[in-house]
Design a protein around this motif. Sequence first.
Motif, short mmCIF file in Angstrom:
data_model
loop_
_atom_site.label_atom_id
_atom_site.label_comp_id
_atom_site.label_asym_id
_atom_site.label_seq_id
_atom_site.Cartn_x
_atom_site.Cartn_y
_atom_site.Cartn_z
N ARG A 120 -23.70 14.95 15.06
CA ARG A 120 -24.21 13.57 15.03
C ARG A 120 -23.49 12.72 13.99
NH1 ARG A 120 -30.24 13.07 13.02
NH2 ARG A 120 -29.13 13.63 11.11
N TYR B 197 -21.58 14.70 23.33
CA TYR B 197 -21.66 15.68 22.26
C TYR B 197 -21.27 17.08 22.74
CZ TYR B 197 -23.77 12.26 19.17
OH TYR B 197 -23.98 11.14 18.38
N LEU C 251 -28.54 16.97 21.17
CA LEU C 251 -28.24 15.55 21.01
C LEU C 251 -28.07 14.85 22.34
CD1 LEU C 251 -25.72 15.75 18.03
CD2 LEU C 251 -28.16 15.22 17.94
#
Length: 251
Positions: free
Chosen positions: A109, A172, A204
């Motif tokens: 992230r 991701y 994510l």
Amino acid sequence: MIRSEIGGGDAHRITVRGHDLVHDLFDKRDFIDVMSLELLGRFPDDRLKRMLNLFLVSATDHGLTPSALSARLTLHGAPEAMQGALAAGLLGAGSRFLGVIEYSARFLRDALPRQESWTDEQLREAAERCVRETRAAKRKIPGVGHPVHVDGDPRCEKMFEIARDCGYYGAYCRFAVELAAAASRATGRKIPLNATGAKGAITLDMGLTPEQGKALTLIGRTAGLMAHILEEQRTPLGQQVWDMAADKLQA
């Protein structure tokens, strides 16, 4: 007044996020449905339910890991306290074992800002930059590398396959794959993505937080730890582990 949105009750009714436990949930919803309601505030659709189930199953048991040994040894010292043994097994979930998904998701992230779309080239460049900066800082990339599955973690391929089927293979997941490839190029040896790296990325892409990903891991591992605790009651290993440690100290 102290209140919680999770649930409550009185002399006549117990509620879970506004749903009557007895009349709305008993025999109408399974555990994953209710777990999703508790953790995410909503019942899952079929795609989300399949992914939640994958997270739970993948975390259930990895053998005589530090968490399992902690549970067994605690039970050896306090055989009357199953709950204490279970708690001991979960307490060690962190950046090395059991809780790595949280740190992997946080790393991904922070390394890849959210935007509408990423091209393969952009993800490759971002991965190369991330690896250079991490190596310069002498830090490890959580979720990359495995001491046993040196040629590739077989769990990752299946996890990504299911994520694709469910519509959760996004930027991701693609970035995590590029990150492992960039690390391999930088070191000159194969460094595979591992299961926690894959799950951190999927977490994510599902729109979940790193903490929610870790929560799913802990819930899944609870079943495995209870299995170790019940086996420890029947066929104890705790004394053998203690004896082995004592022999090492005397050697």
